[in-house]
Design an enzyme around this catalytic site. Structure first.
Site, PDB file in Angstrom:
ATOM      1  N   HIS A  13       0.814  -1.215   0.000  1.00 29.96           N
ATOM      2  CA  HIS A  13       0.000   0.000   0.000  1.00 29.96           C
ATOM      3  C   HIS A  13       0.849   1.267   0.000  1.00 29.96           C
ATOM      4  O   HIS A  13       0.309   2.363  -0.185  1.00 29.96           O
ATOM      5  CB  HIS A  13      -0.953   0.006   1.204  1.00 29.96           C
ATOM      6  CG  HIS A  13      -0.268   0.063   2.538  1.00 29.96           C
ATOM      7  ND1 HIS A  13       0.201  -1.064   3.174  1.00 29.96           N
ATOM      8  CD2 HIS A  13       0.028   1.101   3.349  1.00 29.96           C
ATOM      9  CE1 HIS A  13       0.757  -0.714   4.329  1.00 29.96           C
ATOM     10  NE2 HIS A  13       0.671   0.593   4.459  1.00 29.96           N
TER      11      HIS A  13
ATOM     12  N   HIS B  68       2.618   9.240   0.704  1.00 29.91           N
ATOM     13  CA  HIS B  68       1.232   9.129   0.250  1.00 29.91           C
ATOM     14  C   HIS B  68       1.040  10.038  -0.957  1.00 29.91           C
ATOM     15  O   HIS B  68       1.528  11.175  -0.980  1.00 29.91           O
ATOM     16  CB  HIS B  68       0.257   9.547   1.356  1.00 29.91           C
ATOM     17  CG  HIS B  68       0.240   8.625   2.527  1.00 29.91           C
ATOM     18  ND1 HIS B  68      -0.631   7.556   2.633  1.00 29.91           N
ATOM     19  CD2 HIS B  68       0.993   8.607   3.658  1.00 29.91           C
ATOM     20  CE1 HIS B  68      -0.411   6.926   3.776  1.00 29.91           C
ATOM     21  NE2 HIS B  68       0.567   7.546   4.416  1.00 29.91           N
TER      22      HIS B  68
END
Length: 272
Positions: free
Chosen positions: A96, A124
């Site tokens: 992720h 991110h």
């Protein structure tokens, strides 16, 4: 037992094993970022009992750092951090996200007299925190932990522009582990966390949570005010390196719920 009977039993055993083994690439991530899917952010709190805080917590992150919600806090003081220049580290593909895990003492920071050691950092895309409603192209999280396993995270925002020098050194390692969940590579010569953090003194401070399950609360967040730059190719590399479906690995904004959000400005800036 006859040879033909033995061959038959071996063939049968192999057939059963093929049925029981998972297909390549069939492993499912424990959580995901695509809204409206069973493992999407809105469902994190119901995926596991220990993740219930993701759905019911009142101090969740990320949030929108809005000007009307800010309180000037010059007494917070400058960030008191000391990072080691050549810190042993490995680049890890967690599926992720892409993480830099420090394999020794990388230094840390001190907040309210408590020492927090730098354990890992990751990215991110786009940014998780927003400033007055604007989300940026990328956000770096530098995760620190104290002796009681309480976390303090420094967030750095990025917009597309010149390349980021810290990320530039890691590009060959990220390419090597791209799209391979669990793959990791040690960085030759170590890394310098000082390059990642930068030298800006203005920052936002609030109490929040981890932005991935189990969404543990009680995290001290420090979001640096200065926006750094990252090249378009670096941004694309990070997106391509994660497992499919995690290219936009950003949790939706959470409710502030009357939390205090402080803005540290040096007195020299307030008096100008």
């Amino acid at each position: 037992m006859s040879p033909s009977r033995l061959l038959f039993l071996l063939a049968a055993a192999n057939a059963v094993a093929l049925v029981l083994l998972p297909a390549a690439g069939a492993e499912e991530d424990e959580f995901g970022y695509i809204p409206g899917t069973p493992r999407g952010p809105e469902n994190w709190g119901s995926l596991k009992p220990e993740w219930a805080t993701c759905g019911g917590g009142r101090m969740q992150s990320p949030i929108n750092l809005r000007l009307p919600d800010l309180t000037l806090a010059p007494r917070l003081g400058y960030l008191n951090y000391t990072y080691h220049q050549n810190s042993n580290a490995s680049v890890v593909n967690r599926g992720h996200d892409i993480q830099v895990r420090f394999d020794g003492d990388a230094g840390g920071l001190v907040i309210n007299g408590t020492a927090y050691r730098l354990r890992q950092l990751h990215w991110h895309t786009p940014s998780e925190h927003a400033v007055d409603g604007r989300r940026y192209d990328m956000e770096l999280h530098m995760v620190h932990v104290d002796a009681r396993s309480q976390a303090a995270v420094v967030g750095v925002l990025y917009t597309v522009g010149s390349r980021d020098e810290f990320l530039h050194k890691l590009e060959p390692y990220i390419i090597e582990i791209a799209n391979q969940k669990g793959k990791e590579k040690m960085v030759n010569g170590g890394v310098d966390p000082n390059v990642a953090k930068g030298q800006d003194t203005v920052y936002y401070r609030y109490m929040g949570s981890l932005t991935t399950p189990p969404c543990t609360e009680g995290v001290i967040w420090t979001v640096v005010s200065k926006v750094h730059t990252v090249s378009l190719s670096q941004l694309a590399l990070l997106k391509e390196a994660v497992v499919d479906g995690n290219e936009n690995n950003t949790r939706p904004l959470q409710e502030v719920n009357r939390r205090s959000i402080a803005l540290f400005l040096p007195l020299t800036l307030l008096n100008t």
